[in-house]
Structure formats: structure tokens, C-alpha cells
Scaffold this active site. Structure first.
Site, mmCIF file in Angstrom:
data_model
loop_
_atom_site.group_PDB
_atom_site.id
_atom_site.type_symbol
_atom_site.label_atom_id
_atom_site.label_comp_id
_atom_site.label_asym_id
_atom_site.label_seq_id
_atom_site.Cartn_x
_atom_site.Cartn_y
_atom_site.Cartn_z
ATOM 1 N N GLU A 27 0.831 -1.211 0.000
ATOM 2 C CA GLU A 27 0.000 0.000 0.000
ATOM 3 C C GLU A 27 0.867 1.264 0.000
ATOM 4 O O GLU A 27 2.054 1.213 0.335
ATOM 5 C CB GLU A 27 -0.902 -0.009 1.234
ATOM 6 C CG GLU A 27 -0.119 -0.165 2.526
ATOM 7 C CD GLU A 27 -0.776 0.507 3.705
ATOM 8 O OE1 GLU A 27 -1.221 1.652 3.555
ATOM 9 O OE2 GLU A 27 -0.814 -0.109 4.781
ATOM 10 N N LYS A 88 -5.910 10.450 0.743
ATOM 11 C CA LYS A 88 -5.913 9.118 1.367
ATOM 12 C C LYS A 88 -7.162 8.393 0.888
ATOM 13 O O LYS A 88 -8.277 8.819 1.198
ATOM 14 C CB LYS A 88 -5.889 9.283 2.887
ATOM 15 C CG LYS A 88 -5.955 7.969 3.670
ATOM 16 C CD LYS A 88 -5.864 8.248 5.169
ATOM 17 C CE LYS A 88 -6.292 7.037 5.978
ATOM 18 N NZ LYS A 88 -6.373 7.319 7.412
ATOM 19 N N VAL A 108 -5.137 0.034 3.202
ATOM 20 C CA VAL A 108 -5.262 -1.422 3.032
ATOM 21 C C VAL A 108 -6.534 -1.739 2.254
ATOM 22 O O VAL A 108 -6.519 -2.552 1.325
ATOM 23 C CB VAL A 108 -5.264 -2.131 4.409
ATOM 24 C CG1 VAL A 108 -5.619 -3.610 4.249
ATOM 25 C CG2 VAL A 108 -3.914 -1.977 5.092
ATOM 26 N N SER A 142 -12.532 1.336 10.471
ATOM 27 C CA SER A 142 -11.791 1.382 9.208
ATOM 28 C C SER A 142 -12.457 0.524 8.135
ATOM 29 O O SER A 142 -12.948 -0.584 8.410
ATOM 30 C CB SER A 142 -10.366 0.880 9.437
ATOM 31 O OG SER A 142 -9.688 0.815 8.205
ATOM 32 N N ALA A 143 -12.414 1.036 6.900
ATOM 33 C CA ALA A 143 -12.931 0.276 5.752
ATOM 34 C C ALA A 143 -12.084 -0.974 5.488
ATOM 35 O O ALA A 143 -12.494 -1.848 4.720
ATOM 36 C CB ALA A 143 -12.942 1.174 4.513
ATOM 37 N N ASP A 144 -10.910 -1.066 6.137
ATOM 38 C CA ASP A 144 -10.045 -2.240 5.949
ATOM 39 C C ASP A 144 -10.777 -3.538 6.286
ATOM 40 O O ASP A 144 -10.572 -4.564 5.638
ATOM 41 C CB ASP A 144 -8.802 -2.151 6.862
ATOM 42 C CG ASP A 144 -7.849 -1.041 6.466
ATOM 43 O OD1 ASP A 144 -8.084 -0.362 5.448
ATOM 44 O OD2 ASP A 144 -6.861 -0.840 7.208
ATOM 45 N N LYS A 161 -3.601 -1.903 14.547
ATOM 46 C CA LYS A 161 -2.839 -0.860 15.216
ATOM 47 C C LYS A 161 -3.277 -0.717 16.678
ATOM 48 O O LYS A 161 -4.462 -0.713 16.979
ATOM 49 C CB LYS A 161 -3.013 0.458 14.470
ATOM 50 C CG LYS A 161 -2.169 0.464 13.202
ATOM 51 C CD LYS A 161 -2.115 1.835 12.580
ATOM 52 C CE LYS A 161 -3.263 2.022 11.643
ATOM 53 N NZ LYS A 161 -3.088 1.361 10.363
HETATM 54 N N1 PSU Z 1 -0.011 0.377 8.850
HETATM 55 C C1 PSU Z 1 1.012 1.168 9.234
HETATM 56 N N2 PSU Z 1 0.866 2.529 9.053
HETATM 57 C C2 PSU Z 1 -0.224 3.075 8.418
HETATM 58 C C3 PSU Z 1 -1.280 2.224 7.986
HETATM 59 C C4 PSU Z 1 -1.121 0.885 8.237
HETATM 60 O O1 PSU Z 1 2.016 0.668 9.789
HETATM 61 O O2 PSU Z 1 -0.272 4.289 8.219
HETATM 62 C C5 PSU Z 1 -2.492 2.793 7.264
HETATM 63 C C6 PSU Z 1 -3.062 1.721 6.358
HETATM 64 O O3 PSU Z 1 -3.129 2.265 5.068
HETATM 65 C C7 PSU Z 1 -4.449 1.446 6.878
HETATM 66 C C8 PSU Z 1 -4.810 2.812 7.365
HETATM 67 O O4 PSU Z 1 -5.308 0.918 5.900
HETATM 68 O O5 PSU Z 1 -3.609 3.215 8.057
HETATM 69 C C9 PSU Z 1 -6.056 2.813 8.217
HETATM 70 O O6 PSU Z 1 -6.579 4.101 8.243
HETATM 71 P P1 PSU Z 1 -8.072 4.348 8.796
HETATM 72 O O7 PSU Z 1 -7.979 4.068 10.250
HETATM 73 O O8 PSU Z 1 -8.371 5.785 8.486
HETATM 74 O O9 PSU Z 1 -8.940 3.395 8.055
HETATM 75 MN MN MN Z 2 -12.073 6.063 9.908
#
Ligand code: PSU
Ligand code: MN
Length: 305
Positions: A27, A88, A108, A142-144, A161
Site C-alpha cells: 500500500e 488518502k 489497506v 476502518s474500511a479495511d 494498530k
Molecule cells: N499500517 C502502518 N501505518 C499506516 C497504515 C497501516 O504501519 O499508516 C495505514 C493503512 O493504510 C491502513 C490505514 O489501511 O492506516 C487505516 O486508516 P483508517 O484508520 O483511516 O482506516
Molecule cells: Mn475512519
């Protein structure tokens, strides 16, 4: 009746394939928004070398001027990371950003979607997104997670995370029917932290065994798998220290909402921890790229002709 005459042509992704070589999707959000400026490109070069060492092919994914690219060249990635404004993109805003011909890093979720459309079965990242804290005040998930339930890709990560509500995220993966497979671990790792109170669905100590399961699961269900391994031991952060840092970072970023939340928290933590979260982040992403390459090679070697 609506006039569709001016509807723009949908942008089809540029896909670079190399015959006979297993691909590992990477990614670009991690490179553009998850690290301090200037650190994305050196990490990308390192990840490419790690993947190539297994005779697999790195396929870095992002959107450059509205064109989704699966397998950016070094020149394209350099150009991409030098742009003053990089959006993003997750699975929700990916389409509009392509339509607007924006330059966008893929999370992701968007990476998994584009990888799947190019026939790539394995992706590596750092930590998956998930359920944010304070869910009762604002539902930020997250949409992940939904992307893994939708596309046949095995995502290799260090769990989710640690800035998230890890236990709730683990529950939601189960609800969505995403198998969580541990590599040398029985507990669900939490990014900088070696483990959490949550568990995995199955654990293996050999990439070939993970590949054998994933290959069958992806093909038979058309949905994804989450493969998790803990951060390399020498970079693991001690939980007590972590809780102090997280509390401080949460207070400092309390006003941030939505897509800016994850980058703001990660950046604040890198500063508060005097770079310790950053070195842990870099080390775990490298380890995940290494495992992903081994799994991709095994999946390709056993694929039916
Ligand atoms: N893993 C890391 N650092 C990051 C991310 C993942 O070590 O910055 C990113 C990935 O792209 C993941 C995103 O999909 O953070 C999630 O963001 P959000 O919580 O806004 O969905
Ligand atoms: Mn979010």
C-alpha cells in the site's frame, strides 16, 4: 431523462505483471501518511528488495493523476511521493478520487480491492485499521475490515494498530467472517505490542502451511484472510510504557476526526516515543513483507495450472 453524454470514461487501472512471478501488493498510505516525510521512499526500496530476495514481485499500488497503478515503477513512486498533496483513498472515496483525477495513496482497503482486481492474492502492511476508541460517541471503523470480507486477498500484518480498540476489532473480524491466522503466535498481536488479550483462529509455524490454507480459502470463499505475526522481539514496546504514550497522544489529538485520525496519532506517537514507535513500525513492516513474499511464492507454486 438524465443526460449521460458527459460522463467521463472510467479509468482502468494500469497493471504491470511479470510472468511466472508471484506478486505481493504493497500500500502507499503507509508510505505517504504513516511515516515522517522523506521516510516513505527508502522504506519502499527496502521492501522491494526483501520481496525480490524471495523471487517474488513487489506490486506497489496507488493512484497517480487519477490512474490507479498496480505495480508502480520506482520513477512513478518517486513522482507520487513528491506531490505536495496526496489524498488518502479507502474503498469509499477511491472512486471519486479517480474520477477527479487526483493523486491518492491507497489504504489497506483500497489496496486489497485493486490487488484483487489484478489477480494478486497476497498483500503486506504494518497494522490493519479497525475500530477506533470511543465507539459510543462516534462510530469510526476502518474500511479495511469490510474489504477483507469482500476480496480474496491474504493480508499479512502485525495485527491491528494498537491505537485502536483491539478487542472490538478482533470481534468485528469474526462477525465479518475473516479468518485470523497467526504465524508463530497464538494471540492476536497489536502492532507495536507483541500480544493482546484476543486470540487467533489458527496458528502455524511454517509459511507453506499458511499458504496451503489461504490458497484453498481464497479460492473456495472468494473472501480474504488476515495473517498476523508479532513485531520482531527487539522492537516490541513494553505495554506499561505504551499506555503512557497512547494516553498522551490521544489527549494531543482529541480534536482530530475521520481519516486524519490515524496519521495524526501515529505521528504524535513517533515524537512522544522519541522514535521508538517509528523503528518498531519500520521493523514490523519489513518482517511482514518477508512473510508475505514466502506465502505468495508458495501459493503460486501450488496453484492449479
Ligand atoms: N499500517 C502502518 N501505518 C499506516 C497504515 C497501516 O504501519 O499508516 C495505514 C493503512 O493504510 C491502513 C490505514 O489501511 O492506516 C487505516 O486508516 P483508517 O484508520 O483511516 O482506516
Ligand atoms: Mn475512519
Amino acid at each position: 431523462m438524465a443526460n449521460h453524454q458527459h460522463a467521463p470514461t472510467p479509468r482502468t487501472p494500469t497493471v504491470r505483471r511479470v510472468a511466472g512471478r508471484a506478486a505481493v501488493a504493497l500500500e502507499t498510505t503507509l508510505l505517504a501518511h504513516g511515516l515522517p516525510a522523506g521516510q516513505g521512499l527508502p522504506l519502499a526500496v527496502k521492501l522491494d528488495a526483501i520481496i525480490e530476495a524471495h523471487s517474488a514481485r513487489p506490486a506497489t499500488i496507488g493512484v497517480l493523476d487519477g490512474v490507479p497503478i498496480v505495480g508502480m515503477t520506482h520513477d512513478e513512486l518517486t513522482e507520487f511521493l513528491s506531490r505536495p498533496r496526496i489524498e488518502k483513498a479507502n474503498t469509499a472515496n477511491l472512486g471519486p478520487l479517480i474520477h477527479q483525477r487526483a493523486t491518492a495513496a491507497t489504504t489497506v482497503s483500497a489496496t486489497v480491492q485493486l490487488a484483487a482486481s489484478a489477480g494478486i492474492r497476497v498483500m503486506a502492511t504494518g497494522g490493519l485499521g479497525g475500530v477506533h476508541h470511543n465507539m459510543h460517541q462516534r462510530l469510526d471503523i476502518s474500511a479495511d475490515l469490510a474489504a477483507l470480507a469482500r476480496h480474496p486477498v491474504a493480508v499479512v500484518s502485525s495485527g491491528v494498530k494498537a491505537i485502536l480498540d483491539v478487542a472490538s476489532t478482533r470481534e468485528l473480524l469474526e462477525t465479518l467472517g475473516v479468518p485470523v491466522i497467526g504465524y508463530n503466535t497464538d494471540t492476536f498481536p497489536a502492532f507495536y505490542l507483541t500480544d493482546s488479550e484476543s486470540s487467533v483462529d489458527a496458528s502455524y509455524d511454517n509459511p507453506a502451511d499458511i499458504a496451503a490454507f489461504a490458497r484453498h480459502h481464497l479460492a473456495s470463499t472468494g473472501r480474504g484472510v488476515l495473517v498476523v505475526q508479532p513485531v520482531p522481539a527487539e522492537h516490541a514496546i513494553e505495554p506499561h510504557l505504551w499506555h503512557h504514550w497512547l494516553t498522551e497522544a490521544q489527549a494531543a489529538t482529541a480534536a482530530v476526526q475521520g481519516r486524519a485520525t490515524t496519521p495524526a496519532l501515529l505521528d504524535t506517537l513517533h515524537r512522544i516515543s522519541d522514535g521508538k514507535t517509528l523503528s518498531a513500525n519500520l521493523a514490523l513492516v519489513r518482517a511482514n513483507a518477508d512473510l508475505a513474499a514466502q506465502i505468495a511464492v508458495e501459493i503460486a507454486a501450488n496453484a492449479s495450472p
